[in-house]
Design an enzyme around this catalytic site. Structure first.
Site, mmCIF file in Angstrom:
data_model
loop_
_atom_site.group_PDB
_atom_site.id
_atom_site.type_symbol
_atom_site.label_atom_id
_atom_site.label_comp_id
_atom_site.label_asym_id
_atom_site.label_seq_id
_atom_site.Cartn_x
_atom_site.Cartn_y
_atom_site.Cartn_z
ATOM 1 N N LYS A 236 51.279 -3.524 -3.788
ATOM 2 C CA LYS A 236 52.642 -3.427 -2.599
ATOM 3 C C LYS A 236 54.054 -4.323 -3.239
ATOM 4 O O LYS A 236 54.242 -4.291 -4.416
ATOM 5 C CB LYS A 236 52.666 -3.719 -1.547
ATOM 6 C CG LYS A 236 51.190 -2.481 -1.112
ATOM 7 C CD LYS A 236 51.500 -2.705 0.242
ATOM 8 C CE LYS A 236 50.629 -1.937 1.330
ATOM 9 N NZ LYS A 236 51.035 -1.018 1.642
ATOM 10 N N ASP B 228 40.647 -7.817 -0.077
ATOM 11 C CA ASP B 228 42.401 -7.070 -0.121
ATOM 12 C C ASP B 228 43.522 -7.317 0.688
ATOM 13 O O ASP B 228 43.253 -7.372 1.282
ATOM 14 C CB ASP B 228 41.388 -5.385 0.260
ATOM 15 C CG ASP B 228 42.570 -4.025 0.034
ATOM 16 O OD1 ASP B 228 43.321 -4.759 0.098
ATOM 17 O OD2 ASP B 228 42.657 -3.048 0.558
ATOM 18 N N TYR C 111 41.485 -0.708 5.548
ATOM 19 C CA TYR C 111 41.782 0.533 5.308
ATOM 20 C C TYR C 111 41.839 -0.052 3.451
ATOM 21 O O TYR C 111 42.336 -1.265 3.080
ATOM 22 C CB TYR C 111 42.830 1.177 5.501
ATOM 23 C CG TYR C 111 43.662 2.771 4.638
ATOM 24 C CD1 TYR C 111 42.983 3.651 4.540
ATOM 25 C CD2 TYR C 111 44.851 2.143 3.660
ATOM 26 C CE1 TYR C 111 43.103 4.042 3.541
ATOM 27 C CE2 TYR C 111 45.008 3.006 2.544
ATOM 28 C CZ TYR C 111 44.505 4.073 2.832
ATOM 29 O OH TYR C 111 44.520 5.321 1.634
HETATM 30 C C1 LIG Z 1 45.155 -3.314 2.254
HETATM 31 C C2 LIG Z 1 45.376 -1.839 1.614
HETATM 32 N N1 LIG Z 1 44.510 -2.152 0.802
HETATM 33 C C3 LIG Z 1 44.398 -0.625 0.178
HETATM 34 C C4 LIG Z 1 45.677 0.076 -0.581
HETATM 35 C C5 LIG Z 1 45.641 1.274 -0.548
HETATM 36 O O1 LIG Z 1 47.009 0.778 -1.932
HETATM 37 P P1 LIG Z 1 47.765 2.239 -2.583
HETATM 38 O O2 LIG Z 1 48.278 2.799 -1.336
HETATM 39 O O3 LIG Z 1 48.593 1.962 -3.716
HETATM 40 O O4 LIG Z 1 46.862 3.513 -3.055
HETATM 41 C C6 LIG Z 1 47.110 -0.167 1.516
HETATM 42 C C7 LIG Z 1 47.393 0.661 1.856
HETATM 43 O O5 LIG Z 1 47.801 0.027 2.197
HETATM 44 C C8 LIG Z 1 46.309 -1.342 1.762
HETATM 45 O O6 LIG Z 1 47.192 -1.448 3.146
#
Ligand SMILES: Cc1ncc(COP(=O)(O)O)c(C=O)c1O
Length: 429
Positions: A267, A239, A144
């Protein structure tokens, strides 16, 4: 456990907010029941509006590595709030946090702050496309990367929890350049590169997957991806929104010693306030406007409250002994849960990296999204509720990771393992 106030709050919210929430997985659809409405948090504890206390292993889905309302972070936010909450003009705080990020994350030489992980990943692929002058990206099933259109293909997290098809409203044209491969399968990636020669701008991956449950990369897998990207002229994007400052202070790239070209952070970097970032090699980052022509902007980007929360958080966790302790805590939890499940004859596996961990109700190794989906979600739902009843708050979905904070003491960990023992015994049928 009484949930009258949460039940009433949920009913009210459902008339006002789609599904009663502002982010799908919070609605408990993956496990059933009433989501707990939170009154406050303190250290490792969450308190709901019925007055119930929980040991929290969600920690706002990762950011709160120091626990809730950590005094030095709260103090920094309060001091900054008195001086102004947003300026839309540069501050020295942005450079201060940038210096901390660049010092921590080995491959990052320059960084751009944004307000959410979604923005970070979306901008990183725009940058990769601008830099390589290519259009296609490769992502992995069950990973994700936020909710931007090009990533909503075989996505994990809430999309997996709700068993949704790729979202309506996402145009085919927005995803037609998104190629997908199974996690932990190098041959599949090689085949994609070969079939799309000179067309792949970037490969984007959660280096430790945390959105299809917790799934570790196999030995040599990330290094293999690095090699394939080099061979085919594509950028490697990690990511690390979830893994950054979590599996190690320097993120998964430091933990596995594999360097991406671009890194997405979120985060922890905002210390519980909305901040995220993308960064990487200077030569690539210099293409971002106004240094270069790849446009990306944000009214609240580099927000001073988020910057001070991030600065204070990173300063606190920069010490090696912090990660030693966090790693010890996740080991104890994984071992404790596994032993308790084994004692009760329940097929189960638990894994960890740094301060991130997770488990599946599955007898066979989980190494990708297909094997993750074979795990027993009904059993997970029963276990989740049995833990909640005993005051342990886990992510309300099998397809999410768990976290610990510096506030999780040995005593709380022992209490959690005892709760797990009782929960396994109660769900054994
Ligand atoms: C690996 C990863 N990338 C991107 C995101 C998206 O981040 P946000 O919820 O701050 O938009 C998340 C959210 O949980 C994530 O776990």
């Amino acid at each position: 456990m009484i949930n009258d106030a949460s039940s009433a709050a949920f009913e009210r919210a459902q008339a006002l907010l789609p599904g009663g929430v502002n982010s799908p997985v919070r609605a408990f659809r993956g496990v059933g029941g009433v989501p707990r409405f939170i009154d406050r948090g303190a250290g490792a504890y969450l308190y709901d509006i019925d007055g119930n206390q929980y040991i929290d292993y969600v920690l706002s889905w990762g950011p709160l590595i120091l626990g809730h309302a950590y005094p030095a972070v709260v103090e920094a936010i309060c001091v900054q709030a008195q001086r102004g909450t947003s300026f839309g003009a540069p501050t020295e705080l942005e450079s201060e946090l940038a210096e901390l990020v660049i010092a921590a994350v080995p491959s990052v030489e320059m960084v751009r702050f944004v307000s959410s992980g979604t923005e970070a990943t979306m901008s990183a692929i725009r940058l990769a496309r601008a830099y390589t002058q290519r259009e296609k990206i490769i992502k992995f099933e069950g990973c994700y990367h936020g909710h931007a259109d090009p990533f909503l293909v075989q996505a994990g997290s809430g999309v997996a929890t709700l068993g949704l098809p790729d979202s309506p409203g996402v145009l085919k044209s927005a995803t037609s350049n998104t190629l997908t491969a199974p996690f932990n399968d190098l041959d599949a990636v090689e085949a994609l590169f070969k079939a799309n020669a000179d067309q792949v701008a970037a490969l984007v991956i959660e280096p430790v997957a945390g959105n299809m449950g917790f799934v570790l990369p196999r030995e040599g897998y990330l290094a293999g991806l690095r090699q394939l990207c080099d061979q085919h002229g594509a950028l490697l994007i990690f990511d690390e929104v979830m893994t950054g400052f979590r599996v190690a202070y320097g993120g998964a790239q430091a933990y596995f010693n594999v360097m991406p070209d671009l890194t997405c952070l979120g985060k922890v970097v905002g210390g519980g306030l909305p901040a995220a970032a993308y960064g990487g090699r200077r030569e690539i980052m210099q293409q971002v406007a106004p240094a270069g022509s790849m446009y990306q902007a944000g009214t609240l980007s580099g927000n001073p409250l988020a910057m001070v929360a991030g600065i204070q958080t990173l300063r606190e966790i920069a010490k090696p002994e912090v990660f030693e302790r966090l790693t010890g805590v996740t080991s104890t939890l994984c071992q404790g849960f596994w032993k308790a499940a084994f004692k009760n004859g329940i097929p189960f596996q638990a894994h960890k990296a740094g301060s991130m961990w997770g488990f599946f109700f599955a007898a066979d190794e989980v190494y990708d999204f297909t094997s993750a989906k074979r795990a027993d979600t009904v059993m997970f739902g029963k276990f989740f509720h049995a833990m909640l009843e005993q005051g342990v708050y886990l992510a309300p979905s099998q397809f999410e990771a768990a976290f610990v904070s510096t506030a999780h003491t040995d005593e709380l960990v022992a209490q959690t393992i005892n709760a797990a023992q009782a929960a396994f015994a109660s769900i054994r049928s």
